[in-house]
Write a protein that holds these residues in place. Structure first.
Motif, PDB file in Angstrom:
ATOM      1  N   ALA A  19       0.834  -1.202   0.000  1.00 31.22           N
ATOM      2  CA  ALA A  19       0.000   0.000   0.000  1.00 31.22           C
ATOM      3  C   ALA A  19       0.870   1.253   0.000  1.00 31.22           C
ATOM      4  CB  ALA A  19      -0.928  -0.005   1.210  1.00 31.22           C
ATOM      5  N   SER A  20       1.976   1.203   0.703  1.00 32.32           N
ATOM      6  CA  SER A  20       2.902   2.336   0.733  1.00 32.32           C
ATOM      7  C   SER A  20       3.499   2.579  -0.647  1.00 32.32           C
ATOM      8  CB  SER A  20       4.006   2.061   1.750  1.00 32.32           C
ATOM      9  OG  SER A  20       4.973   3.059   1.698  1.00 32.32           O
ATOM     10  N   PHE A  32       4.754  14.701 -10.715  1.00 32.73           N
ATOM     11  CA  PHE A  32       5.247  14.812 -12.083  1.00 32.73           C
ATOM     12  C   PHE A  32       4.324  15.684 -12.921  1.00 32.73           C
ATOM     13  CE2 PHE A  32       5.412  13.195 -16.480  1.00 32.73           C
ATOM     14  CZ  PHE A  32       6.735  13.498 -16.764  1.00 32.73           C
ATOM     15  N   ARG A  33       3.015  15.477 -12.790  1.00 31.09           N
ATOM     16  CA  ARG A  33       2.052  16.297 -13.546  1.00 31.09           C
ATOM     17  C   ARG A  33       2.151  17.752 -13.132  1.00 31.09           C
ATOM     18  NH1 ARG A  33      -3.663  13.047 -13.965  1.00 31.09           N
ATOM     19  NH2 ARG A  33      -2.974  11.510 -15.485  1.00 31.09           N
ATOM     20  N   ASN A  34       2.265  17.979 -11.823  1.00 35.13           N
ATOM     21  CA  ASN A  34       2.349  19.350 -11.325  1.00 35.13           C
ATOM     22  C   ASN A  34       3.621  20.021 -11.827  1.00 35.13           C
ATOM     23  OD1 ASN A  34       1.616  21.619  -9.846  1.00 35.13           O
ATOM     24  ND2 ASN A  34       2.684  20.925  -8.022  1.00 35.13           N
ATOM     25  N   ASN A  35       4.743  19.303 -11.794  1.00 36.10           N
ATOM     26  CA  ASN A  35       6.001  19.871 -12.282  1.00 36.10           C
ATOM     27  C   ASN A  35       5.945  20.138 -13.775  1.00 36.10           C
ATOM     28  OD1 ASN A  35       7.111  19.847  -9.747  1.00 36.10           O
ATOM     29  ND2 ASN A  35       8.229  17.946 -10.043  1.00 36.10           N
ATOM     30  N   ARG A  36       5.282  19.265 -14.510  1.00 32.95           N
ATOM     31  CA  ARG A  36       5.145  19.475 -15.945  1.00 32.95           C
ATOM     32  C   ARG A  36       4.328  20.736 -16.215  1.00 32.95           C
ATOM     33  NH1 ARG A  36       3.007  14.448 -19.154  1.00 32.95           N
ATOM     34  NH2 ARG A  36       1.281  14.844 -17.751  1.00 32.95           N
ATOM     35  N   LEU A  80       3.574   5.786  -5.634  1.00 32.04           N
ATOM     36  CA  LEU A  80       3.449   5.923  -7.087  1.00 32.04           C
ATOM     37  C   LEU A  80       2.415   6.978  -7.462  1.00 32.04           C
ATOM     38  CD1 LEU A  80       3.663   2.196  -8.228  1.00 32.04           C
ATOM     39  CD2 LEU A  80       5.368   3.986  -8.551  1.00 32.04           C
ATOM     40  N   PHE A  81       1.287   6.982  -6.751  1.00 33.00           N
ATOM     41  CA  PHE A  81       0.270   8.001  -7.019  1.00 33.00           C
ATOM     42  C   PHE A  81       0.799   9.397  -6.698  1.00 33.00           C
ATOM     43  CE2 PHE A  81      -3.026   4.552  -6.688  1.00 33.00           C
ATOM     44  CZ  PHE A  81      -3.503   4.715  -7.970  1.00 33.00           C
ATOM     45  N   ALA A  82       1.540   9.523  -5.596  1.00 32.22           N
ATOM     46  CA  ALA A  82       2.110  10.824  -5.229  1.00 32.22           C
ATOM     47  C   ALA A  82       3.140  11.268  -6.263  1.00 32.22           C
ATOM     48  CB  ALA A  82       2.738  10.738  -3.839  1.00 32.22           C
TER      49      ALA A  82
END
Length: 70
Positions: free
Chosen positions: A23-24, A36-40, A29-31
């Motif tokens: 679960a961790s 990654f999307r935010n940085n892009r 991976l979701f984080a």
């Protein structure tokens, strides 16, 4: 199965403890994907702002070219 209610709960707890690392990893991976999307998005905005700033500087430095008389 264990005897009684508490025996079942301890087995369920043991299963959750064993699944915690998985679960961790999935949560990580979701984080990472969200980061990654935010940085892009931030990178795209920075590129657009820099391009706009360069175009604005060129227009102000060469103002006589862009003057339109009505």
């Amino acid at each position: 199965m264990g005897a009684g209610l508490f025996g079942e709960w301890t087995e369920i707890f043991d299963i959750f403890v064993k699944l915690a690392p998985a679960a961790s990893i999935v949560g990580g991976l979701f984080a990472a994907r969200a980061t990654f999307r935010n940085n892009r998005q931030i990178s795209a905005e920075a590129i657009a702002k820099n391009h706009y700033r360069e175009a604005l500087e060129q227009m102000t430095n060469n103002a006589e070219i862009y003057i339109i008389e009505a």
